[in-house]
Design a protein around this motif. Structure first.
Motif, PDB file in Angstrom:
ATOM      1  N   UNK A  32       0.833  -1.204   0.000  1.00 51.55           N
ATOM      2  CA  UNK A  32       0.000   0.000   0.000  1.00 51.55           C
ATOM      3  C   UNK A  32       0.865   1.251   0.000  1.00 51.55           C
ATOM      4  N   UNK A  33       1.953   1.212   0.770  1.00 51.78           N
ATOM      5  CA  UNK A  33       2.871   2.346   0.824  1.00 51.78           C
ATOM      6  C   UNK A  33       3.463   2.631  -0.556  1.00 51.78           C
ATOM      7  N   UNK A  34       3.910   1.575  -1.246  1.00 53.78           N
ATOM      8  CA  UNK A  34       4.484   1.741  -2.581  1.00 53.78           C
ATOM      9  C   UNK A  34       3.448   2.281  -3.569  1.00 53.78           C
ATOM     10  N   UNK A  35       2.253   1.704  -3.544  1.00 45.89           N
ATOM     11  CA  UNK A  35       1.207   2.148  -4.461  1.00 45.89           C
ATOM     12  C   UNK A  35       0.839   3.605  -4.220  1.00 45.89           C
ATOM     13  N   UNK A  36       0.775   3.992  -2.940  1.00 42.80           N
ATOM     14  CA  UNK A  36       0.435   5.378  -2.622  1.00 42.80           C
ATOM     15  C   UNK A  36       1.505   6.332  -3.135  1.00 42.80           C
ATOM     16  N   UNK A  37       2.769   5.964  -2.965  1.00 39.53           N
ATOM     17  CA  UNK A  37       3.863   6.808  -3.439  1.00 39.53           C
ATOM     18  C   UNK A  37       3.798   7.008  -4.942  1.00 39.53           C
ATOM     19  N   UNK A  38       3.478   5.942  -5.646  1.00 44.27           N
ATOM     20  CA  UNK A  38       3.514   6.014  -7.109  1.00 44.27           C
ATOM     21  C   UNK A  38       2.239   6.609  -7.707  1.00 44.27           C
ATOM     22  N   UNK A  39       1.295   6.970  -6.846  1.00 37.81           N
ATOM     23  CA  UNK A  39       0.069   7.572  -7.347  1.00 37.81           C
ATOM     24  C   UNK A  39       0.019   9.073  -7.187  1.00 37.81           C
ATOM     25  N   UNK A  40       1.139   9.683  -6.762  1.00 42.18           N
ATOM     26  CA  UNK A  40       1.135  11.132  -6.553  1.00 42.18           C
ATOM     27  C   UNK A  40       1.593  11.855  -7.821  1.00 42.18           C
ATOM     28  N   UNK A  41       1.380  13.174  -7.837  1.00 43.34           N
ATOM     29  CA  UNK A  41       1.804  13.994  -8.979  1.00 43.34           C
ATOM     30  C   UNK A  41       3.212  14.559  -8.793  1.00 43.34           C
ATOM     31  N   UNK A  42       3.597  14.807  -7.543  1.00 41.13           N
ATOM     32  CA  UNK A  42       4.857  15.488  -7.277  1.00 41.13           C
ATOM     33  C   UNK A  42       5.470  14.940  -5.995  1.00 41.13           C
ATOM     34  N   UNK A  43       6.687  14.411  -6.101  1.00 42.79           N
ATOM     35  CA  UNK A  43       7.416  13.897  -4.947  1.00 42.79           C
ATOM     36  C   UNK A  43       8.627  14.784  -4.691  1.00 42.79           C
ATOM     37  N   UNK A  44       8.764  15.245  -3.454  1.00 42.21           N
ATOM     38  CA  UNK A  44       9.909  16.075  -3.072  1.00 42.21           C
ATOM     39  C   UNK A  44      10.637  15.381  -1.930  1.00 42.21           C
ATOM     40  N   UNK A  45      11.934  15.113  -2.132  1.00 40.53           N
ATOM     41  CA  UNK A  45      12.753  14.448  -1.123  1.00 40.53           C
ATOM     42  C   UNK A  45      13.873  15.397  -0.706  1.00 40.53           C
ATOM     43  N   UNK A  46      13.947  15.691   0.583  1.00 43.69           N
ATOM     44  CA  UNK A  46      14.962  16.600   1.112  1.00 43.69           C
ATOM     45  C   UNK A  46      16.056  15.801   1.817  1.00 43.69           C
ATOM     46  N   UNK A  47      17.263  16.345   1.848  1.00 50.66           N
ATOM     47  CA  UNK A  47      18.413  15.729   2.528  1.00 50.66           C
ATOM     48  C   UNK A  47      18.692  14.318   2.006  1.00 50.66           C
ATOM     49  N   UNK A  48      18.798  14.199   0.690  1.00 55.20           N
ATOM     50  CA  UNK A  48      19.005  12.892   0.070  1.00 55.20           C
ATOM     51  C   UNK A  48      20.279  12.206   0.575  1.00 55.20           C
ATOM     52  N   UNK A  49      21.250  12.965   1.033  1.00 52.37           N
ATOM     53  CA  UNK A  49      22.509  12.366   1.479  1.00 52.37           C
ATOM     54  C   UNK A  49      22.315  11.431   2.671  1.00 52.37           C
ATOM     55  N   UNK A  50      21.164  11.516   3.341  1.00 46.35           N
ATOM     56  CA  UNK A  50      20.931  10.665   4.509  1.00 46.35           C
ATOM     57  C   UNK A  50      20.179   9.388   4.184  1.00 46.35           C
ATOM     58  N   UNK A  51      19.839   9.173   2.922  1.00 39.29           N
ATOM     59  CA  UNK A  51      19.121   7.950   2.557  1.00 39.29           C
ATOM     60  C   UNK A  51      20.073   6.758   2.646  1.00 39.29           C
ATOM     61  N   UNK A  52      19.750   5.798   3.482  1.00 36.68           N
ATOM     62  CA  UNK A  52      20.636   4.667   3.727  1.00 36.68           C
ATOM     63  C   UNK A  52      19.846   3.369   3.702  1.00 36.68           C
ATOM     64  N   UNK A  53      20.592   2.272   3.569  1.00 38.23           N
ATOM     65  CA  UNK A  53      19.970   0.954   3.580  1.00 38.23           C
ATOM     66  C   UNK A  53      19.729   0.441   2.177  1.00 38.23           C
ATOM     67  N   UNK A  54      20.232  -0.747   1.878  1.00 41.75           N
ATOM     68  CA  UNK A  54      20.140  -1.288   0.525  1.00 41.75           C
ATOM     69  C   UNK A  54      18.695  -1.463   0.075  1.00 41.75           C
ATOM     70  N   UNK A  55      17.856  -2.045   0.933  1.00 40.44           N
ATOM     71  CA  UNK A  55      16.471  -2.292   0.544  1.00 40.44           C
ATOM     72  C   UNK A  55      15.713  -0.992   0.349  1.00 40.44           C
TER      73      UNK A  55
END
Length: 480
Positions: A229-252
């Motif tokens: 459900x989380x994945x489907x919800x993310x992919x159903x939006x018009x605009x995604x904004x991600x801040x502080x990308x340098x902190x994204x961690x974890x292979x999965x």
């Protein structure tokens, strides 16, 4: 004691102290929407609008908040947080008097008799609604295009952000993804949130998340078995904004982000990302993610020049006057702050906040003399120049008249080996990069090769004055 006029007065004093200590930006982001619900039996009941905000305050400010409550209310041993409009799970606990639907099952912050600091034990109510899945990070209402101060150093980023925000649903996406990068405090978050506000006002489905919040939401979805459900919800939006990308961690998590990124971009949905450096320098990110991010429009926000700093200070003073109408800040003070606080726009905000706090708490007029004392730790503070491995390779190549391709190649001639070793040595001493990261940037070499180069140059510099002078010259060139 139940909540009354006195309780509100005490809470107002706590908020005023928080605003003075943390500054207007931090206070508005995290505490402006915290409400006092009740105070009785040594327990202070507070409510917040989102679980993310609750988690953030508890992890970052719980001890300070408890201390302030103890100062103002007296004998306070616990703080209970509730999330407004959330549903309390069935556990037999009673809601605070007058709290109504605001209460949820959140066990209190408790101060054991033998310990000075509270222990927090909290349980998360489970919610699988689509609205909860799409609940983003908190947006600061002050971060709009109208309040963004534009100058030469950020004009391209501002124009790109406006283009993204003004794109109507169904219109072609001009550039995707838009990637903004800059040092701390130069306006990346302001622009991302301005885009979010404008796009939401136009009726678009918008999700603004920090990388930390994205990781938290994804892990929570896995634990609650709602990942699909989380994945489907993310992919159903018009605009995604991600801040502080340098902190994204974890292979999965990075794999899932990459899938989401591909899905949105391939579906002509807009993605905007902000980080403190360009994608090629985010070594902890999966190579596929870096490649996809680098395929869009990359815009760097530069340090503000004097004119922009002066206008930023003026704008912050104007905003402060709306809150404190009797406040007076002379042009001389504005010029003094702009000329001497040079590191970032955030430090300029902090300088104005500090001057206002001194004025409100002490009654002392804001003057240049007062600014000299109040801002002495900020004056002429310059962040050390951020040296990049690409800069090292370029300057070393030019100095020794070898190509960058030679530095990255497997050639073993002396005319190439020594410059390569010096470049590796400089990369290790002037950047925070690890030995494996440096090895990858020098033709995918093993970290032991880099370590050998570093030790070799250290040995030679100690024995060869000519080489030591050359290395010092290269360092000055990189720092200039």
């Amino acid at each position: 004691m139940t909540l009354g006029l006195r309780g509100h007065e005490e809470w107002d004093r706590i908020k005023k102290r928080l605003r003075a200590e943390l500054g207007e930006d931090v206070f508005s982001s995290w505490f402006a929407r915290v409400d006092l619900e009740a105070h009785n039996d040594g327990i202070v009941h507070l409510s917040v609008p989102t679980r993310f905000l609750k988690n953030w305050i508890q992890s970052k400010y719980r001890d300070r908040l408890l201390g302030l409550c103890q100062d103002e209310f007296g004998m306070v041993q616990q703080i209970e947080f509730s999330v407004r409009s959330a549903i309390r799970p069935s556990n037999g606990a009673e809601a605070p008097q007058g709290a109504g639907e605001r209460s949820v099952d959140l066990r209190p912050i408790t101060v054991p008799p033998t310990r000075p600091s509270p222990t927090v034990v909290l349980s998360e109510p489970r919610s699988d609604s689509r609205e909860d899945v799409l609940a983003g990070s908190p947006l600061d209402p002050r971060y709009s295009f109208a309040t963004f101060v534009e100058g030469r150093s950020n004009s391209l980023a501002f124009a790109a952000a406006r283009r993204v925000a003004d794109t109507k649903p169904g219109e072609p996406v001009a550039f995707n993804p838009l990637y903004l990068h800059a040092a701390v405090g130069l306006g990346k978050t302001h622009l991302l949130q301005a885009i979010a506000h404008a796009a939401k006002a136009a009726g678009r489905k918008v999700l603004y998340l920090t990388a930390e919040h994205f990781m938290y939401r994804f892990v929570a979805a896995l634990k609650s078995q709602s990942a699909i459900q989380f994945k489907d919800a993310l992919r159903g939006i018009d605009l995604l904004l991600i801040d502080d990308m340098q902190f994204l961690q974890g292979k999965q998590i990075q794999q899932e982000f990459c899938h989401t990124l591909n899905s949105l971009i391939d579906g002509a949905r807009q993605v905007v990302v902000a980080a403190d450096r360009p994608p090629v320098e985010l070594e902890t990110l999966d190579e596929r993610v870096r490649s996809r991010l680098a395929g869009g429009l990359l815009v760097e926000v530069q340090q503000p020049d004097l004119d922009l700093r002066r206008r930023i200070v003026g704008a912050r003073v104007t905003a402060a006057v709306k809150t404190y109408p009797a406040l007076t800040v002379t042009p001389a003070v504005v010029d003094y702050v702009a000329e001497n606080v040079v590191s970032s726009g955030r430090d300029l905000d902090g300088a104005v906040n500090r001057l206002v706090a001194h004025n409100q708490l002490t009654g002392e007029p804001i003057s240049v003399e007062m600014a000299e004392v109040a801002l002495r730790d900020l004056l002429r503070v310059r962040e050390p120049k951020k040296v990049k491995i690409e800069d090292i390779q370029r300057i070393v190549s030019k100095h020794y008249n070898v190509s960058k391709a030679d530095l990255l190649s497997a050639r073993r001639t002396r005319t190439v080996v020594r410059p390569r070793q010096i470049a590796m040595y400089l990369a290790k001493t002037l950047t925070p990069r690890s030995l494996p990261e440096i090895g990858r940037r020098f033709g995918n070499r093993d970290h032991t090769t880099v370590l050998h180069a570093v030790r070799k140059i250290e040995e030679l510099v100690g024995a060869d004055r000519v080489l030591a002078d050359e290395v010092d010259l290269l360092k000055r060139m990189l720092d200039g």
